[in-house]
Write a protein that holds these residues in place. Structure first.
Motif, PDB file in Angstrom:
ATOM      1  N   PHE A  46      -9.751   3.035  11.685  1.00 45.69           N
ATOM      2  CA  PHE A  46     -10.757   2.223  10.979  1.00 45.69           C
ATOM      3  C   PHE A  46     -11.349   2.997   9.793  1.00 45.69           C
ATOM      4  O   PHE A  46     -11.520   2.451   8.708  1.00 45.69           O
ATOM      5  N   ALA A  47     -11.668   4.275  10.027  1.00 39.47           N
ATOM      6  CA  ALA A  47     -12.291   5.087   8.973  1.00 39.47           C
ATOM      7  C   ALA A  47     -11.359   5.202   7.770  1.00 39.47           C
ATOM      8  O   ALA A  47     -11.788   5.061   6.611  1.00 39.47           O
ATOM      9  N   LEU A  48     -10.053   5.436   8.028  1.00 42.56           N
ATOM     10  CA  LEU A  48      -9.085   5.574   6.921  1.00 42.56           C
ATOM     11  C   LEU A  48      -8.885   4.240   6.205  1.00 42.56           C
ATOM     12  O   LEU A  48      -8.823   4.181   4.972  1.00 42.56           O
ATOM     13  N   LEU A  49      -8.809   3.177   6.999  1.00 42.82           N
ATOM     14  CA  LEU A  49      -8.618   1.842   6.421  1.00 42.82           C
ATOM     15  C   LEU A  49      -9.742   1.538   5.428  1.00 42.82           C
ATOM     16  O   LEU A  49      -9.506   1.101   4.300  1.00 42.82           O
ATOM     17  N   LEU A  50     -10.985   1.822   5.840  1.00 40.49           N
ATOM     18  CA  LEU A  50     -12.141   1.529   4.976  1.00 40.49           C
ATOM     19  C   LEU A  50     -12.250   2.507   3.808  1.00 40.49           C
ATOM     20  O   LEU A  50     -12.642   2.134   2.705  1.00 40.49           O
ATOM     21  N   GLY A 112       3.314  11.892  11.664  1.00 35.10           N
ATOM     22  CA  GLY A 112       2.228  12.880  11.743  1.00 35.10           C
ATOM     23  C   GLY A 112       1.945  13.523  10.396  1.00 35.10           C
ATOM     24  O   GLY A 112       0.783  13.689   9.996  1.00 35.10           O
ATOM     25  N   SER A 113       3.019  13.888   9.671  1.00 36.90           N
ATOM     26  CA  SER A 113       2.847  14.540   8.362  1.00 36.90           C
ATOM     27  C   SER A 113       2.150  13.601   7.386  1.00 36.90           C
ATOM     28  O   SER A 113       1.225  14.003   6.664  1.00 36.90           O
ATOM     29  N   ILE A 114       2.608  12.333   7.369  1.00 38.05           N
ATOM     30  CA  ILE A 114       1.980  11.354   6.460  1.00 38.05           C
ATOM     31  C   ILE A 114       0.513  11.166   6.848  1.00 38.05           C
ATOM     32  O   ILE A 114      -0.370  11.105   5.990  1.00 38.05           O
ATOM     33  N   GLY A 115       0.251  11.084   8.154  1.00 37.36           N
ATOM     34  CA  GLY A 115      -1.129  10.922   8.639  1.00 37.36           C
ATOM     35  C   GLY A 115      -2.034  12.038   8.135  1.00 37.36           C
ATOM     36  O   GLY A 115      -3.132  11.792   7.623  1.00 37.36           O
ATOM     37  N   ILE A 116      -1.549  13.301   8.257  1.00 36.99           N
ATOM     38  CA  ILE A 116      -2.360  14.447   7.818  1.00 36.99           C
ATOM     39  C   ILE A 116      -2.601  14.380   6.311  1.00 36.99           C
ATOM     40  O   ILE A 116      -3.726  14.598   5.832  1.00 36.99           O
ATOM     41  N   LEU A 117      -1.550  14.061   5.539  1.00 35.68           N
ATOM     42  CA  LEU A 117      -1.694  13.989   4.064  1.00 35.68           C
ATOM     43  C   LEU A 117      -2.679  12.889   3.664  1.00 35.68           C
ATOM     44  O   LEU A 117      -3.515  13.080   2.772  1.00 35.68           O
ATOM     45  N   ILE A 118      -2.588  11.732   4.335  1.00 31.09           N
ATOM     46  CA  ILE A 118      -3.497  10.619   4.003  1.00 31.09           C
ATOM     47  C   ILE A 118      -4.934  10.983   4.367  1.00 31.09           C
ATOM     48  O   ILE A 118      -5.872  10.679   3.622  1.00 31.09           O
ATOM     49  N   LEU A 119      -5.105  11.676   5.507  1.00 33.09           N
ATOM     50  CA  LEU A 119      -6.453  12.117   5.900  1.00 33.09           C
ATOM     51  C   LEU A 119      -7.033  13.052   4.831  1.00 33.09           C
ATOM     52  O   LEU A 119      -8.205  12.935   4.441  1.00 33.09           O
ATOM     53  N   LEU A 120      -6.202  13.976   4.322  1.00 32.81           N
ATOM     54  CA  LEU A 120      -6.679  14.917   3.292  1.00 32.81           C
ATOM     55  C   LEU A 120      -7.035  14.173   2.001  1.00 32.81           C
ATOM     56  O   LEU A 120      -8.035  14.495   1.351  1.00 32.81           O
ATOM     57  N   GLU A 121      -6.227  13.169   1.632  1.00 32.61           N
ATOM     58  CA  GLU A 121      -6.534  12.393   0.414  1.00 32.61           C
ATOM     59  C   GLU A 121      -7.833  11.591   0.607  1.00 32.61           C
ATOM     60  O   GLU A 121      -8.670  11.513  -0.290  1.00 32.61           O
ATOM     61  N   ALA A 122      -8.014  11.027   1.818  1.00 26.43           N
ATOM     62  CA  ALA A 122      -9.261  10.287   2.099  1.00 26.43           C
ATOM     63  C   ALA A 122     -10.457  11.231   1.990  1.00 26.43           C
ATOM     64  O   ALA A 122     -11.504  10.871   1.447  1.00 26.43           O
ATOM     65  N   THR A 123     -10.278  12.463   2.497  1.00 27.31           N
ATOM     66  CA  THR A 123     -11.367  13.453   2.429  1.00 27.31           C
ATOM     67  C   THR A 123     -11.703  13.764   0.981  1.00 27.31           C
ATOM     68  O   THR A 123     -12.870  13.877   0.614  1.00 27.31           O
TER      69      THR A 123
END
Length: 755
Positions: A46-50, A112-123
């Motif tokens: 949810f956090a990433l989606l928003l 997993g790799s894409i998830g980590i990269l997207i989390l870093l971009e969201a940050t």
């Protein structure tokens, strides 16, 4: 408009999911239960989606197809864990591969790799570059560990191990911090948002003005009181500054405070709101999970420092008003206390419900906040219905209530995006520390820098908190520094002869993480306040830092004087003595830093007042200057020394290791032996080698062996408890006499001035 509606809908669904997850309904209906890791994955999904829908890539603030695509892929990477959790458990941590013809596709490694990269971009979008840089450094350290300097090197994790550990395990991104975020933080943020939309924030502010508006420098005191009340339930010092500061800063300026001072008082009180139980900026819950104690324990220990820090801030505003010779607000501008209090009485009900469930019934924090949130929604509904008298009013009231609740759900979820993403990224760092053994190596690194000097160690921790705090939200900062430094402080403190309770160390880290919100050059709360006051951000930050010195001195005091955290209180009178003396101590410290009591303090009075405040806050420290707690003994005479059984004995050793010297402290507690004894009976024989006293042989079944002394240890200090030392409570009356004398002299000067 469609974009806003979609964002609103997702936010509302997230809030409803969190309410359902916290409620007892899944157990009652035996339906919709979520296991720990899948629930955390949905939360981050949810956090990433928003995040990508609220913070678009383009400068024009228009949402693009790329943003939508990234947000959906990010959510999918999280939800994959929810849908395939059982298969992942069955595979026991081995990542799934799919064979397509002659190709083997490592499907989970890619997800997993894409998830980590997207989390870093969201940050990067939501919080900023600093946290991303820190997280990437830790990921690189996990992968290239063998190339790191010898002292912190490790074997290095393969890409599979790294992604598996960070994305598919319960130790890193989906570790304790985000677990706490799912369990309680979200609901507390939601509670704050619902209270705010129902008018609770404004009520607390009006109440504060009604209570203290007429006093000297009234608006400043109202700002402090108002921020304290909203800060208890708001999770962020910046948000607190903006919400209450909009009202308080202009009124402070109108009554005579400068732009910078008005901003600084608002910042100091907003930051302090986060150390006030019951919510404590959401870090209280993470702290309880980290240390493994109940949430109630954390609140109990954190209570006294928070209260005396607040009272001292009141005193600062009073001293500033005295310096500027300010009056209170006009009678006509101050709301009537009785009317104001009763007008919003219903806002206090859910807060009382929360405190009652937490402290009296000792329910878990997630159940307590769930019931408090439901109570808030119902109380708001009943209040709206009572106020609507006519038939059409009834319908209108329902509509208003429904809209307020929905907006509260939206606001709560949107406020949570930044917190959720910051905590998940902090999880990368926690995971890297755990998987590489960095915290153990850090102890060695820091011991080689600080040696056994506890002051240098504390300064290093403070600098780390302030540096990280420049780029991290408070809770994330606390998580990172606590996972890096908490055990180091306890360990190295021990070697220096200080027993630091774990709760004291965690609160210490938390307090200095908060100080980063104030400290220039990047004190975010100071920038927010300067934006409202029109003052200079840097000067506001410096002034706020000066006001917040009392918040900075308290953690250093309670590391050494645990009574301030209500640890080791023997009875009610002892507790009362600690509360009164520490309160007077912090007020005297405040007077010294502001250089004002009844009148301006001269330089020597400032020094005397600082001495008095240290004596009251940490009497042990003051007494040690005159009566040391331990007497040192000549090292070459200790082997034959007859030691009495009614004294503690401290033996400090230096242990050579391949990374330089390590330090250990061994204590022979009083009454360990029945009669007087020698070190030989304790189990060690010493020899002289040049100017060193070295442990030569150890009895294999002796006490020394059991307590961990090793052959080859160099004895660097030998101390015996001083039994002639008076009780530390003798310091209190002496300090109070000095305070009366110098206070009277300062007052007399004030009298002479007036005449």
């Amino acid at each position: 408009v469609l974009h806003l509606k979609i964002v609103g809908a997702i936010a509302i669904i997230w809030s409803l999911f969190q309410l359902w997850y916290a409620s007892p309904f899944p157990f009652i209906f035996d339906f919709g239960m979520f296991k720990g890791l899948p629930a955390r994955a949905i939360h981050l999904g949810f956090a990433l989606l928003l995040a990508f829908l609220i913070f678009p890539i383009s400068r024009s603030k228009k949402i693009t197809i790329i943003d939508v695509l990234i947000s959906v892929i990010g959510a999918f990477c999280c939800l994959y864990i929810y849908f395939f959790y059982d298969q992942m458990v069955d595979r026991g941590g081995i990542l799934l591969k799919i064979t397509l013809g002659e190709y083997i596709i490592p499907i989970e490694l890619i997800i997993g790799s894409i998830g980590i990269l997207i989390l870093l971009e969201a940050t990067r979008r939501v919080i900023g570059i600093p946290l991303v840089v820190i997280a990437v450094c830790f990921l690189l350290f996990s992968y290239f560990g063998q190339y790191a300097p010898d002292i912190i090197s490790h074997g290095g994790l393969s890409l599979k191990r790294l992604v598996g550990f960070q994305w598919f395990d319960q130790e890193a991104i989906f570790g304790i911090p985000i677990g706490v975020s799912v369990d309680f933080i979200f609901l507390f943020v939601l509670f704050g948002a619902l209270l705010e939309t129902a008018g609770g924030g404004q009520y607390f502010l009006n109440l504060a003005f009604a209570m203290v508006g007429k006093m000297r420098g009234g608006p400043a005191k109202a700002a402090i009181l108002g921020s304290g009340m909203t800060g208890m339930i708001s999770g962020s010092s910046v948000a607190n500054t903006v919400t209450t500061g909009t009202f308080t800063i202009p009124i402070m300026k109108k009554t005579g405070f400068s732009k910078e001072k008005a901003g600084a008082i608002e910042v100091s009180s907003s930051v302090n709101g986060q150390i006030m139980p019951p919510v404590m900026g959401a870090a209280a819950f993470v702290m309880a999970s980290f240390i493994g104690v109940t949430y109630f324990e954390v609140v109990k220990h954190a209570f006294l420092p928070a209260v005396i820090s607040y009272i001292a801030l009141f005193y600062i505003s009073h001293l500033e008003a005295l310096k500027l010779n300010l009056k209170g607000m006009d009678e006509k501008d101050v709301p009537k206390l009785k009317e104001t209090f009763f007008a919003g009485l219903h806002f206090l009900i859910p807060i009382f419900v929360l405190i009652y469930l937490l402290t009296y019934l000792r329910l878990t924090a997630s159940y307590s906040i769930f019931y408090a949130t439901i109570a808030l929604i119902l109380v708001n509904l009943i209040n709206k219905l009572i106020k609507s008298s006519k038939e059409e009013g009834f319908k209108e009231a329902l509509k208003i209530w429904f809209n307020q609740t929905i907006i509260g759900f939206e606001k709560g979820a949107i406020n949570m995006v930044a917190v959720g993403i910051a905590i998940a990224t902090a999880g990368i760092i926690v995971g890297a520390v755990g998987s590489t053994g960095l915290s153990t190596n850090l102890i060695i690194v820091i011991e080689s820098i600080a040696k056994d000097n506890v002051i240098i160690l504390i300064l290093l921790t403070i600098i780390l908190c302030l540096l990280l705090g420049m780029g991290l939200p408070t809770t994330a900062n606390y998580v990172v520094v606590a996972s890096l430094m908490a055990m180091v402080l306890v360990d190295v403190g021990n070697a220096s002869g200080f027993i630091f309770p774990l709760i004291a160390v965690h609160l210490f880290v938390f307090y200095f993480g908060l100080m980063a919100d104030v400290t220039p050059p990047v004190g975010l709360a100071s920038y927010a306040a300067a934006g409202i006051s029109g003052g200079d951000p840097l000067r506001t930050g410096v002034q706020a830092f000066w006001y917040s010195l009392r918040t900075g001195v308290l953690p250093i005091v309670f590391l050494f004087n645990h009574e301030l955290l209500l640890i080791g209180i023997e009875n009610i009178w002892h507790g009362f003595l600690v509360i009164v003396t520490s309160l007077i101590g912090i007020l005297v410290f405040t007077a010294a830093t502001q250089r004002w009591m009844f009148n301006k303090l001269r330089w020597f009075e400032v020094i005397v007042f600082l001495g008095i405040s240290i004596s009251l806050l940490s009497p042990e420290f003051a007494l040690n200057k005159f009566y040391p707690k331990y007497n040192y003994k000549e090292l070459n005479q200790i082997q034959q020394l007859k030691l009495e059984t009614n004294q503690d004995v401290h033996i400090k050793v230096t242990r050579p290791s391949e990374y330089g010297e390590r330090y250990k402290l061994f204590v022979i507690n009083k009454n360990t032996f029945d009669n007087s004894y020698t070190l030989e009976e304790y189990g060690i024989n010493l020899i002289n080698e040049g100017d060193k006293i070295i442990v030569d042989t150890i009895q294999w079944n002796g006490l020394a062996k059991k307590s961990g002394i090793e052959q080859g240890d160099i004895i660097s200090e030998f101390k015996i408890e001083n039994l002639n030392r008076p009780n530390k409570s003798i310091v209190y009356p002496i300090a109070l006499i000095f305070l009366l004398i110098f206070g009277f002299l300062n007052h007399r000067n004030y009298g002479l001035k007036i005449n």
